[in-house]
Design an enzyme around this catalytic site. Structure first.
Site, PDB file in Angstrom:
ATOM      1  N   ARG A  82       0.083 -20.290  14.429  1.00 30.68           N
ATOM      2  CA  ARG A  82       0.678 -19.228  13.662  1.00 30.68           C
ATOM      3  C   ARG A  82       0.570 -19.535  12.676  1.00 30.68           C
ATOM      4  O   ARG A  82       1.472 -18.350  11.306  1.00 30.68           O
ATOM      5  CB  ARG A  82       2.292 -19.591  14.612  1.00 30.68           C
ATOM      6  CG  ARG A  82       2.599 -19.290  15.855  1.00 30.68           C
ATOM      7  CD  ARG A  82       2.763 -18.144  16.499  1.00 30.68           C
ATOM      8  NE  ARG A  82       3.525 -16.880  15.436  1.00 30.68           N
ATOM      9  CZ  ARG A  82       4.096 -16.501  14.813  1.00 30.68           C
ATOM     10  NH1 ARG A  82       2.977 -16.126  13.906  1.00 30.68           N
ATOM     11  NH2 ARG A  82       5.185 -15.415  14.294  1.00 30.68           N
ATOM     12  N   HIS A  83       0.440 -19.814  11.912  1.00 30.73           N
ATOM     13  CA  HIS A  83       0.102 -20.049  10.351  1.00 30.73           C
ATOM     14  C   HIS A  83      -0.847 -19.382   9.287  1.00 30.73           C
ATOM     15  O   HIS A  83      -2.254 -19.240  10.039  1.00 30.73           O
ATOM     16  CB  HIS A  83      -0.714 -21.990  10.164  1.00 30.73           C
ATOM     17  CG  HIS A  83       0.623 -22.244  10.887  1.00 30.73           C
ATOM     18  ND1 HIS A  83       2.002 -22.959   9.599  1.00 30.73           N
ATOM     19  CD2 HIS A  83       1.443 -22.959  12.048  1.00 30.73           C
ATOM     20  CE1 HIS A  83       2.557 -23.973  10.028  1.00 30.73           C
ATOM     21  NE2 HIS A  83       2.629 -23.582  11.738  1.00 30.73           N
TER      22      HIS A  83
ATOM     23  N   HIS B 202       1.908 -26.704   3.658  1.00 24.53           N
ATOM     24  CA  HIS B 202       3.477 -26.397   4.346  1.00 24.53           C
ATOM     25  C   HIS B 202       3.486 -26.742   5.903  1.00 24.53           C
ATOM     26  O   HIS B 202       4.152 -26.452   7.477  1.00 24.53           O
ATOM     27  CB  HIS B 202       3.266 -24.330   4.601  1.00 24.53           C
ATOM     28  CG  HIS B 202       4.233 -23.822   5.138  1.00 24.53           C
ATOM     29  ND1 HIS B 202       5.473 -24.340   4.598  1.00 24.53           N
ATOM     30  CD2 HIS B 202       4.708 -22.959   5.889  1.00 24.53           C
ATOM     31  CE1 HIS B 202       7.040 -23.359   5.358  1.00 24.53           C
ATOM     32  NE2 HIS B 202       6.055 -22.901   6.389  1.00 24.53           N
TER      33      HIS B 202
ATOM     34  N   HIS C  80      -2.193 -25.703  -1.160  1.00 22.24           N
ATOM     35  CA  HIS C  80      -0.322 -24.937  -0.413  1.00 22.24           C
ATOM     36  C   HIS C  80       0.381 -24.510   1.216  1.00 22.24           C
ATOM     37  O   HIS C  80       1.410 -25.523   1.766  1.00 22.24           O
ATOM     38  CB  HIS C  80      -0.175 -23.580  -1.213  1.00 22.24           C
ATOM     39  CG  HIS C  80       1.643 -22.927  -1.308  1.00 22.24           C
ATOM     40  ND1 HIS C  80       2.352 -24.002  -1.431  1.00 22.24           N
ATOM     41  CD2 HIS C  80       1.597 -21.580  -0.730  1.00 22.24           C
ATOM     42  CE1 HIS C  80       3.508 -22.686  -0.424  1.00 22.24           C
ATOM     43  NE2 HIS C  80       2.734 -21.850  -0.783  1.00 22.24           N
TER      44      HIS C  80
ATOM     45  N   TRP D 152      -0.858 -23.425  16.474  1.00 19.24           N
ATOM     46  CA  TRP D 152      -1.270 -23.702  15.512  1.00 19.24           C
ATOM     47  C   TRP D 152      -1.729 -22.496  14.678  1.00 19.24           C
ATOM     48  O   TRP D 152      -1.737 -21.872  13.242  1.00 19.24           O
ATOM     49  CB  TRP D 152      -2.764 -24.312  15.019  1.00 19.24           C
ATOM     50  CG  TRP D 152      -3.648 -25.017  14.214  1.00 19.24           C
ATOM     51  CD1 TRP D 152      -4.121 -24.389  13.073  1.00 19.24           C
ATOM     52  CD2 TRP D 152      -4.750 -26.231  14.544  1.00 19.24           C
ATOM     53  NE1 TRP D 152      -4.741 -25.666  12.551  1.00 19.24           N
ATOM     54  CE2 TRP D 152      -4.979 -26.359  13.167  1.00 19.24           C
ATOM     55  CE3 TRP D 152      -4.209 -27.094  15.981  1.00 19.24           C
ATOM     56  CZ2 TRP D 152      -5.173 -27.807  13.182  1.00 19.24           C
ATOM     57  CZ3 TRP D 152      -5.388 -28.084  15.357  1.00 19.24           C
ATOM     58  CH2 TRP D 152      -5.963 -27.969  13.808  1.00 19.24           C
TER      59      TRP D 152
ATOM     60  N   ARG E 121     -13.002 -16.486  32.367  1.00 13.14           N
ATOM     61  CA  ARG E 121     -11.883 -17.687  32.127  1.00 13.14           C
ATOM     62  C   ARG E 121     -10.407 -17.563  31.844  1.00 13.14           C
ATOM     63  O   ARG E 121      -9.899 -18.084  31.338  1.00 13.14           O
ATOM     64  CB  ARG E 121     -12.709 -17.766  30.276  1.00 13.14           C
ATOM     65  CG  ARG E 121     -12.562 -15.962  29.556  1.00 13.14           C
ATOM     66  CD  ARG E 121     -11.317 -16.585  28.842  1.00 13.14           C
ATOM     67  NE  ARG E 121     -11.145 -14.590  28.344  1.00 13.14           N
ATOM     68  CZ  ARG E 121     -11.274 -14.516  26.999  1.00 13.14           C
ATOM     69  NH1 ARG E 121     -11.285 -15.534  26.076  1.00 13.14           N
ATOM     70  NH2 ARG E 121     -11.271 -13.257  26.510  1.00 13.14           N
TER      71      ARG E 121
ATOM     72  N   ARG F  29       4.066 -29.663  11.102  1.00 13.88           N
ATOM     73  CA  ARG F  29       3.546 -29.542  11.846  1.00 13.88           C
ATOM     74  C   ARG F  29       3.139 -31.145  12.458  1.00 13.88           C
ATOM     75  O   ARG F  29       3.657 -31.850  13.716  1.00 13.88           O
ATOM     76  CB  ARG F  29       2.201 -29.307  12.331  1.00 13.88           C
ATOM     77  CG  ARG F  29       2.777 -27.788  12.728  1.00 13.88           C
ATOM     78  CD  ARG F  29       2.764 -26.939  13.633  1.00 13.88           C
ATOM     79  NE  ARG F  29       3.448 -25.880  13.625  1.00 13.88           N
ATOM     80  CZ  ARG F  29       3.884 -24.783  14.475  1.00 13.88           C
ATOM     81  NH1 ARG F  29       4.462 -25.018  15.318  1.00 13.88           N
ATOM     82  NH2 ARG F  29       3.488 -23.336  14.879  1.00 13.88           N
TER      83      ARG F  29
ATOM     84  N   GLU G 234     -13.222 -19.064  15.783  1.00 12.08           N
ATOM     85  CA  GLU G 234     -13.216 -19.922  16.955  1.00 12.08           C
ATOM     86  C   GLU G 234     -13.555 -19.534  18.263  1.00 12.08           C
ATOM     87  O   GLU G 234     -14.790 -18.217  17.953  1.00 12.08           O
ATOM     88  CB  GLU G 234     -11.718 -19.632  17.954  1.00 12.08           C
ATOM     89  CG  GLU G 234     -11.080 -20.324  19.115  1.00 12.08           C
ATOM     90  CD  GLU G 234      -9.980 -20.041  19.243  1.00 12.08           C
ATOM     91  OE1 GLU G 234      -9.294 -19.001  19.147  1.00 12.08           O
ATOM     92  OE2 GLU G 234     -10.283 -20.636  20.607  1.00 12.08           O
ATOM     93  N   TYR G 235     -14.209 -20.932  18.722  1.00 14.71           N
ATOM     94  CA  TYR G 235     -15.005 -20.465  19.473  1.00 14.71           C
ATOM     95  C   TYR G 235     -15.210 -19.613  20.200  1.00 14.71           C
ATOM     96  O   TYR G 235     -13.987 -19.413  21.097  1.00 14.71           O
ATOM     97  CB  TYR G 235     -15.097 -21.802  20.463  1.00 14.71           C
ATOM     98  CG  TYR G 235     -16.235 -21.938  21.151  1.00 14.71           C
ATOM     99  CD1 TYR G 235     -17.604 -22.353  20.866  1.00 14.71           C
ATOM    100  CD2 TYR G 235     -16.281 -22.147  22.662  1.00 14.71           C
ATOM    101  CE1 TYR G 235     -18.625 -22.183  21.983  1.00 14.71           C
ATOM    102  CE2 TYR G 235     -17.154 -22.262  23.990  1.00 14.71           C
ATOM    103  CZ  TYR G 235     -18.425 -22.781  23.645  1.00 14.71           C
ATOM    104  OH  TYR G 235     -19.243 -22.574  24.223  1.00 14.71           O
TER     105      TYR G 235
END
Lengths: 327, 327, 327, 327
Positions: free
Chosen positions: C94-95, C197, C193, C92, C175, C202, C102-103
């Site tokens: 990569r977009h 894409h 837009h 994901w 972790r 995806r 992010e957590y």
């Protein structure tokens, strides 16, 4: 309309209102997404419910900005409708991380409106800044002659444009001799992180005065969308200064700090240019350091609501300036 | 100089050479990084050694482009030095994923060079394309009158600029009435993926003809840097067409394909506008489909090396056009 | 709350609701800015007042999408809160043209939730797609053995994580042996837009099935924010195909089109693999063309509102999975 | 090979050499474009010929960096081949303005190599930094138990992966229980401006120690590509500090500066926490100011050439770690 989205009353108050900038330009906030609390929410990756105290939100937002944790501020967006001279548009568009839809001179007829600087901002080439203008204005006589020149060029360019449009010359060609002072307009959307970057550079005294005028109005708008972020930006960016390795060495030589406070080191000698050079500071950097240590005003970009205009009125003016009056 | 970096002889041949575009513009390839093999190397995340056959590289590159695996082509960069009229620069700069350093009219004096379209490309407003010009040129008499207008406006704008510069008016103000036809210049760096996107849009007949001229020269340059990628771009982008859901439905109605080939479905009825409408195709889309099915030339953006000029000669010309001759 | 901002009732209906994806994941639309009409407004650079008919807006939006005029669709933003396994998060992210928070596994304790594929989607390596899985599921016995393996690894990884956290080992180290199937979560903001894409790539069958599941839910959400744009995307992207230069040559050989419609050329011969090869089509491309000409379902990413959950309930579940129960 | 492109001997010396990082990772500089002189060239938009003294280039580059004129540094690119644990890759990829091609676990078999921290860098949760580890390492006994845990989890995850691959389970599923400590690799290209931003954040002591290790090696590489820019980055970013509005107020209260140098204001009183609070400084900010005024080492990211390895040797090691030995 009713919405479950986060809403900021101070932003709603100006939404869709047009604020004049320069002689024929404007900035209007046409939409926004999120505010200070959404920055906190993103930073905490939190669920949508629950409440936090404003003081906690303020503390977090100041911490994030002080430590360059900028990604949460990307979660707020502002969308503007703006009109500005093309030479300003060309500086503005250099900020790439934003979305733009500009009025097309290939498709539409251009309103024949041109920016005319007033005497107060008509300066000679600056003697100490190779790319700016002197702070005081040029002689009034020189200004008058320049105005006469502008009027002549613009009248001729307008006449030619009108004539070509009547002759049905392709619009994309008819417009190529319009001057850079011609007004254009666009929709512009940007997130808060990138807007801060834009405003830091463009509200700065080194930017061309005309684009500063736009930046100041937009700063006043974001103050209403995200007041805590605005305050942190003033404190940690606008009124802050970066101290280089050499400058830090000088400060460490002169000052000491601990939990009890900060004070001059006992018995410390002054640092003269030679001593500063040994620390790595060039002559030019000393002058820059002197400037940084001058006391400076804290700007307040509060909007003047009395200048706010209705969309219809602004639109009517621009439409009137289009050749052939009714498109 | 010696280098261990990947090198492309065809690109080296033109490196630093200036190719004229329009009357006073140019494009020069001043640096490049990587080529077709580096795209393959990145796609395979391979170690630097070993050799592959060109046919394997070609197959992979065509596969990647056909299936929109565009990230490996980001691994190749081209850096250009270009001069173009400002109205072209304003279209060009809309491509955000690139790096730009433009000549500054605040800091430097502008060369007084303006773009004058020739008769052949001086068209009336297109009747079928709301933002372009008609394919045939306008009457010569109209062109002559326009040239006279251009000359008048430009002479007046130049005279005013020269005079203001002599009077030491700030350069950032002296330039605001220069016309959009004034030439500017910049360094521009872009990776292959984004260059393909730029060229697909700007070498297209719907782009303004003047920017097409720049796109065609840059296409010729990338053909030398990455010839296999260039070929794949011609085959899968430039000469390709997207078929919509409704168009695919029409094709499926009329044709069948299997491992033995492709052929009209037996006994199939023609699709008239009513039938196409039922499949979802508007009248305008039918006209677009007809256009797609017209046979089309395959462009070849081969550079004409005989036009290549030396940097010194181009620089001398621009410097001569700066007010006061020697800066 | 009251707002003057553009509002979409269908989007308001799901705002802040959590839609389950996979076994422990979710997608929630937490904010949006603009809709179809704002795309039109930006494309026309229009003032905020006045009304247009929906049919005009639809026509413009379809025209823009068909002709790749994508910048107006950047004027709409969607903000999501999502939870997904880390191997999905890695695809994901990569977009790049989006904003993410992010957590943090350095700062916070990770909920010990892992993605367990069900039998139906547990496939062997695909024989015709080098990076995917076979369409039918693997034998149940193999699945059972795999489940046993997963449970063993995850129990061991969880036990270790819990123990290290109790021993106060730095979270950023504790972790590092959590498996890629561990769920993470983030706020994600993207404009329309770039969302199109993302979804085109995806929700495509070539993407890993797990990320498709997320894409389908997000497609259902954008259908509510901008239904006309969604429809145009289905017609001109999802169900469209690009035809290469060689494929266009084949189509032109077999078909003719004009204002009266489209039909097989009279007396035209079938194109066999040899003929197609002469036009430039490889064997692999013929197979791809055959696939394109197979009839295909039109997907409908309508959301199932019955699955929508409250934020509080989802939050409670994730918090329960954090070691030590109460943070 | 011969090239007309700008070449940097110190960069050529290490081009294609692999520098080990952590236990199984590496960074190799595989290509670069431009150097310090190209930054100057872009800043001046100059023609390709002519020579400047290094002292002039240095002065300009330092001026540009000091005043945040960053666009010219976008004109230099570096391309790396790197291998790193996935938890490091996940931090790294957050830097969006770069190009990446990562080894695909859907397409290829993963080498079963895992990062094992050594005792020296195995710390407890930091008590003063909520997201880092304590500077001193944890007790050796705790480390031993942790190593035993890691070995168990990794052996089990590896056994499962090998077994699933043998059973022909889809690779995209077989890999989902590999731990975050598994090594991945990618090609990564970034321009100098964005590389500086990456390194400033990731070589910083607040970043996770493991990614710092990568940043330090890359800093050593860019020092060879653009030594003057590297030096300016150290002086104006790495060893510089931002002073907020309140901190500037404190400095102005205590110090005065003019062309003759900088010195404590005569008769000035110490600023205690109460006085600082009146200027706007919170208790936390006072502690941060104390930290800034501690003397600090100037880092030198010089590469140790003796560690440089050949591509073939590194490749052989990774291939050996792939299940089934020969792919």
């Amino acid at each position: 309309m009713e919405t479950k989205r986060p809403t900021t009353p101070a932003a709603e108050e100006i939404l869709g209102g047009y604020f004049p900038v320069l002689d024929h330009g404007f900035v209007a906030l046409v939409d926004y997404m999120g505010g200070d609390e959404d920055i906190e929410r993103a930073a905490r990756v939190s669920y949508g419910y629950g409440t936090r105290k404003t003081s906690q939100t303020r503390g977090l937002i100041r911490y994030l900005r002080r430590h360059h944790h900028t990604t949460p501020s990307e979660m707020v967006d502002l969308k503007f409708h703006c009109a500005m001279p093309m030479f300003v548009a060309r500086q503005w568009i250099r900020h790439r991380t934003s979305s733009v839809n500009e009025y097309s001179g290939r498709y539409s007829l251009m309103p024949l409106l041109f920016y005319k600087p007033d005497l107060e901002h008509f300066g000679l080439q600056s003697s100490d800044n190779q790319q700016g203008r002197a702070p005081e204005h040029a002689p009034a006589a020189l200004y008058e002659k320049t105005v006469a020149h502008w009027e002549k060029v613009r009248a001729e360019a307008s006449r030619g444009y009108r004539w070509m449009v009547e002759e049905d010359v392709a619009r994309e060609l008819a417009r190529i001799d319009l001057p850079l002072s011609t007004y254009t307009q666009w929709y512009w959307k940007i997130n808060l992180h990138n807007l801060f970057h834009f405003l830091t550079l463009r509200a700065d005294p080194h930017a061309q005065w005309e684009i500063q005028e736009f930046a100041r109005v937009m700063a006043g708008m974001l103050k209403r969308v995200a007041p805590l972020s605005y305050e942190a930006w003033i404190d940690y960016n606008v009124c802050a200064h970066s101290m280089s390795r050499a400058e830090m060495a000088a400060l460490r030589r002169l000052l000491e700090a601990d939990v009890d406070g900060i004070r001059p080191r006992e018995g410390v000698a002054d640092l003269d240019p030679k001593g500063l050079k040994e620390l790595g500071l060039s002559g030019r950097e000393l002058r820059e350091l002197v400037d940084k240590l001058q006391s400076a005003d804290v700007p307040d970009y509060e909007l003047d609501l009395s200048t706010m205009r209705r969309a219809e009125d602004v639109a009517a003016e621009l439409e009137e300036a289009v050749p052939g009056s009714v498109e």
